[in-house]
Design an enzyme around this catalytic site. Structure first.
Site, PDB file in Angstrom:
ATOM      1  CG  ASP A  96      -1.949   1.034   1.281  1.00  0.00           C
ATOM      2  OD1 ASP A  96      -2.148   1.705   0.262  1.00  0.00           O
ATOM      3  OD2 ASP A  96      -2.551   1.237   2.344  1.00  0.00           O
ATOM      4  CG  PHE A 143      -9.881  -0.963   2.559  1.00  0.00           C
ATOM      5  CD1 PHE A 143      -8.727  -0.480   3.164  1.00  0.00           C
ATOM      6  CD2 PHE A 143     -10.559  -2.018   3.161  1.00  0.00           C
ATOM      7  CE1 PHE A 143      -8.255  -1.033   4.352  1.00  0.00           C
ATOM      8  CE2 PHE A 143     -10.103  -2.572   4.357  1.00  0.00           C
ATOM      9  CZ  PHE A 143      -8.949  -2.070   4.948  1.00  0.00           C
ATOM     10  CG  ASP A 150      -7.713  -6.688   9.036  1.00  0.00           C
ATOM     11  OD1 ASP A 150      -6.698  -6.395   8.387  1.00  0.00           O
ATOM     12  OD2 ASP A 150      -8.047  -6.081  10.077  1.00  0.00           O
TER      13      ASP A 150
HETATM   14  P1  IMP Z   1       1.632  -0.035   4.148  1.00  0.00           P
HETATM   15  O1  IMP Z   1       2.678   0.003   5.202  1.00  0.00           O
HETATM   16  O2  IMP Z   1       0.864   1.232   4.000  1.00  0.00           O
HETATM   17  O3  IMP Z   1       2.153  -0.540   2.801  1.00  0.00           O
HETATM   18  O4  IMP Z   1       0.515  -1.025   4.651  1.00  0.00           O
HETATM   19  C1  IMP Z   1       0.785  -2.319   4.787  1.00  0.00           C
HETATM   20  C2  IMP Z   1      -0.269  -3.076   5.499  1.00  0.00           C
HETATM   21  O5  IMP Z   1      -1.522  -2.395   5.674  1.00  0.00           O
HETATM   22  C3  IMP Z   1      -0.584  -4.273   4.661  1.00  0.00           C
HETATM   23  O6  IMP Z   1       0.369  -5.290   4.856  1.00  0.00           O
HETATM   24  C4  IMP Z   1      -1.952  -4.647   5.135  1.00  0.00           C
HETATM   25  O7  IMP Z   1      -1.851  -5.445   6.291  1.00  0.00           O
HETATM   26  C5  IMP Z   1      -2.589  -3.300   5.462  1.00  0.00           C
HETATM   27  N1  IMP Z   1      -3.397  -2.862   4.302  1.00  0.00           N
HETATM   28  C6  IMP Z   1      -3.039  -2.001   3.334  1.00  0.00           C
HETATM   29  N2  IMP Z   1      -4.005  -1.868   2.415  1.00  0.00           N
HETATM   30  C7  IMP Z   1      -5.015  -2.679   2.816  1.00  0.00           C
HETATM   31  C8  IMP Z   1      -6.310  -2.999   2.260  1.00  0.00           C
HETATM   32  O8  IMP Z   1      -6.743  -2.542   1.194  1.00  0.00           O
HETATM   33  N3  IMP Z   1      -7.068  -3.884   2.985  1.00  0.00           N
HETATM   34  C9  IMP Z   1      -6.642  -4.433   4.151  1.00  0.00           C
HETATM   35  N4  IMP Z   1      -5.441  -4.182   4.685  1.00  0.00           N
HETATM   36  C10 IMP Z   1      -4.633  -3.310   4.020  1.00  0.00           C
END
Ligand code: IMP
Ligand code: MG
Length: 169
Positions: A96, A143, A150
Site C-alpha cells: 500500500d 480497500f 481484514d
Molecule cells: P503499508 O505500510 O501502508 O504498505 O501497509 C501495509 C499493510 O496495511 C498491509 O500489509 C496490510 O496489512 C494493510 N493494508 C493495506 N491496504 C489494505 C487494504 O486494502 N485492505 C486491508 N489491509 C490493508
C-alpha cells in the site's frame, strides 16, 4: 458497506503457483522467508507449499498507522534469526504506502543479509516508499479484504479477494 468480488479463488491459486516459480528463479539454492503478520499468513501458507526448495519461514509483525497517525510505525514482533550473508525474501500480501515493507527491508539489511527481495500478492496503484521485486496482481487504489486481508479484523477468512464498497471503505 458492501463486498464486491475482485479476484476469485482459482485466479489466486494460479497466481500463487506462478509467483512460486518466479521465486525459485530469483534465488539459487536455499533462502529464508520473512512473512509479515497478520495479513500475509494465508498467502505465505499457500506460497511455501508451492516452493520445491529448502526454505525457512519466520514472521515479523509491524503495524503502520494511517490517517492522523500516518508515519508512526509500531514493531510488535521481530524474528530471532541470524541473517548474516543469507538470501532473504520478505513476503507481504499487499503493498500500500510501503511503510511497513520499507521498515522490514531496512531491518533485514541491517541484520546483514546478503540478498533481500520483496514479494507481494497485491500492489496498489499509488506512490510507494518501496518497490516490490515480485508482484502478483496490480490493483487500483481500493480497500480490499479476504485471503488474509481484514477490515477491523473481519473477513480475513474469505477465500477470495473483495473490494469494500460503501462509507466505511
Ligand atoms: P503499508 O505500510 O501502508 O504498505 O501497509 C501495509 C499493510 O496495511 C498491509 O500489509 C496490510 O496489512 C494493510 N493494508 C493495506 N491496504 C489494505 C487494504 O486494502 N485492505 C486491508 N489491509 C490493508
Ligand atoms: Mg500486512
Amino acid at each position: 458497506m458492501k463486498l464486491k468480488r475482485l479476484i476469485g479463488e482459482e485466479e489466486i491459486e494460479g497466481k500463487v503457483k506462478e509467483i512460486a516459480k518466479q521465486i525459485e528463479k530469483t534465488f539459487k539454492g536455499k533462502f529464508i522467508i520473512i512473512s509479515l503478520l497478520k495479513g500475509a499468513f494465508i498467502f505465505t501458507a499457500d506460497l511455501v507449499r508451492n516452493i520445491e526448495r529448502q526454505v525457512e519461514v519466520y514472521f515479523m509483525k509491524v503495524k503502520s498507522y494511517k490517517g492522523q497517525r500516518s508515519g508512526e510505525l509500531q514493531v510488535e514482533l521481530l524474528p530471532k534469526v541470524n541473517l548474516k550473508g543469507k538470501k532473504v525474501l520478505i513476503v507481504d500480501e499487499i503493498l500500500d504506502s510501503g511503510k511497513s515493507l520499507k521498515f522490514a527491508k531496512e531491518w533485514v539489511q541491517r541484520e546483514g543479509a546478503g540478498e533481500v527481495k520483496v514479494c507481494v500478492l497485491l500492489e496498489k496503484e499509488k506512490e510507494k516508499e518501496v518497490k516490490a521485486d515480485i508482484v502478483g496482481f496490480k490493483i487500483p487504489n481500493y480497500f480490499v479484504v479476504g485471503y488474509g486481508l481484514d477490515l477491523d479484523e473481519k473477513f480475513r477468512n474469505l477465500p477470495y479477494i473483495a473490494k469494500v464498497e460503501g462509507e466505511e471503505a
